[in-house]
Scaffold this motif. Structure first.
Motif, PDB file in Angstrom:
ATOM      1  N   GLY A   1       0.794  -1.219   0.000  1.00 59.75           N
ATOM      2  CA  GLY A   1       0.000   0.000   0.000  1.00 59.75           C
ATOM      3  C   GLY A   1       0.826   1.268   0.000  1.00 59.75           C
ATOM      4  O   GLY A   1       1.834   1.407  -0.704  1.00 59.75           O
ATOM      5  N   ILE A   2       0.386   2.203   0.836  1.00 53.59           N
ATOM      6  CA  ILE A   2       1.023   3.520   0.893  1.00 53.59           C
ATOM      7  C   ILE A   2       2.459   3.412   1.379  1.00 53.59           C
ATOM      8  O   ILE A   2       3.352   4.114   0.897  1.00 53.59           O
ATOM      9  N   ALA A   3       2.717   2.498   2.336  1.00 52.78           N
ATOM     10  CA  ALA A   3       4.072   2.339   2.855  1.00 52.78           C
ATOM     11  C   ALA A   3       5.046   1.953   1.738  1.00 52.78           C
ATOM     12  O   ALA A   3       6.188   2.417   1.697  1.00 52.78           O
ATOM     13  N   GLN A   4       4.561   1.090   0.830  1.00 52.91           N
ATOM     14  CA  GLN A   4       5.429   0.684  -0.269  1.00 52.91           C
ATOM     15  C   GLN A   4       5.704   1.850  -1.215  1.00 52.91           C
ATOM     16  O   GLN A   4       6.833   2.065  -1.670  1.00 52.91           O
ATOM     17  N   MET A   5       4.645   2.616  -1.507  1.00 53.37           N
ATOM     18  CA  MET A   5       4.818   3.769  -2.403  1.00 53.37           C
ATOM     19  C   MET A   5       5.773   4.803  -1.792  1.00 53.37           C
ATOM     20  O   MET A   5       6.653   5.344  -2.476  1.00 53.37           O
TER      21      MET A   5
END
Length: 377
Positions: free
Chosen positions: A47-51
């Motif tokens: 999710g956002i953490a990966q981005m």
């Protein structure tokens, strides 16, 4: 208080004097080790953490590679950048690393090696070493206190090796910069020495020639009414001397001028005769070695010039041997302002020093002035 120049300043200064190179792209090779961080974000991030992790990794790589580009390009005008601005730059890189932790985990510690390398190039040595030590300690401590992380000495070892490698490069480049500055200083000193040599030669050339010209012109002026033929001969001598002086100046400018001892003895006899001073000069110079003749020629020129200009003498004697020359007169002797410490004698002392000779000035046995130069002990 003057800030100690860093490796960054040295590289900027060196590159500002030469063409811009593309060697800074070699720093990009080391970005290969960030592949492990990329894989960790790809495998564990969601999710956002990966981005955020990918974006932070991309910006981190740009900030690292951009730093080396800055040295070669914009860094040329940034040599005086304050230390606090440099620390902000490093703090920014550290902040990007923290943004990778949620998705990359322990692998994000790889970024510390790059931060330590930049610090070693960017900061004063003591501060850079302190930051590198703090980064190493932080990596070792975090692996022991953060839940789920394992103790892996490879991170600390990599930080240590990276710091050591950049330190060695830092010292090598600084030595290269210092050597270049030393060579520039030596070149400047050589130019200054050549200027001094030319000024000294020009003074000696014109000082002697103009003195003789002045004496002959005064003599011609006194003889115009009483002996026009003699006055005409003196004027012709003045013209000849002026042409010879001009030729000497041109030769000195060309850098090929060498004095002849025989020629200087002939000129000395003519100058003393024009000044109505009895000349007791050597008729042969066979015993004088070739390597001493030019120096002795300068002694004759300077000594006779001083006799004609300052001494008020009635007699001048020049004595020659293989290793020594003396110019003596029976005039008023050495007095303050009498030529014993003028520019001509200063130049003669410099020439004597270069030839390993000694200069003596003082009172002659006849009561006048004595100038002696001796080669060797």
């Amino acid at each position: 208080m003057t800030r100690t120049p860093t490796l960054f300043d040295g590289l900027a200064e060196r590159d500002s004097a030469g063409p811009r190179r593309w060697g800074w792209l070699a720093a990009g090779i080391w970005l290969f080790y960030l592949v492990n961080v990329f894989q960790a974000i790809l495998e564990h991030g969601t999710g956002i953490a990966q981005m955020v992790g990918f974006a932070a990794l991309f910006l981190f790589a740009i900030s690292y590679l951009g730093f080396f580009g800055w040295i070669r390009w914009a860094g040329m005008q940034a040599g005086g950048q304050p230390t606090w601005q440099r620390l902000i730059y490093l703090a920014g890189m550290l902040g990007l690393m923290f943004l990778m932790f949620p998705s990359a985990g322990q692998q994000a510690l790889t970024c510390l090696v790059y931060i330590a390398a930049v610090a070693m190039m960017y900061l004063d040595l003591k501060l850079a070493l302190a930051i590198a030590a703090a980064l190493l300690a932080g990596a070792e401590l975090s692996m022991r206190v953060v839940p789920g992380w394992t103790t892996d000495n490879s991170y600390g070892f990599a930080i240590f090796l990276g710091t050591l490698a950049v330190f060695g490069m830092r010292r090598a480049i600084q030595r290269s910069i210092e050597l270049a500055k030393t060579r520039a200083d030596m070149a400047e000193l050589a130019v200054q020495e050549e200027r001094n040599r030319f000024a000294r030669d020009l003074h000696d050339i014109l000082g002697h020639s103009l003195t003789v010209i002045t004496v002959k012109a005064e003599l011609a002026g006194r003889l115009i009414a009483a002996n026009p033929e003699r006055a005409s001969a003196e004027v012709a001598d003045v013209e000849s001397l002026a042409r010879a002086a001009l030729a000497d100046v041109r030769a000195a400018v060309a850098g090929y001028r060498e004095l002849s001892l025989a020629g200087e003895l002939v000129s000395a006899r003519a100058a003393l005769k024009a000044a109505e001073i009895k000349a007791d000069l050597p008729t042969t110079m066979d015993e004088v070695p070739e390597e001493n003749r030019e120096l002795f020629a300068w002694v004759v020129r300077e000594g006779v010039t001083n006799v004609v200009r300052h001494s008020g003498a009635k007699r001048c004697t020049i004595r020659l041997s293989a290793t020594q020359i003396e110019v003596l007169d029976d005039g008023k002797g050495p007095t303050p302002g009498g030529g014993a410490s003028g520019h001509g004698l200063m130049g003669l002392r410099e020439r004597a020093d270069q030839a390993g000779a000694s200069v003596q000035v003082g009172q002659a046995p006849e009561g006048g002035f004595r100038l002696a130069v001796r080669v060797g002990p």
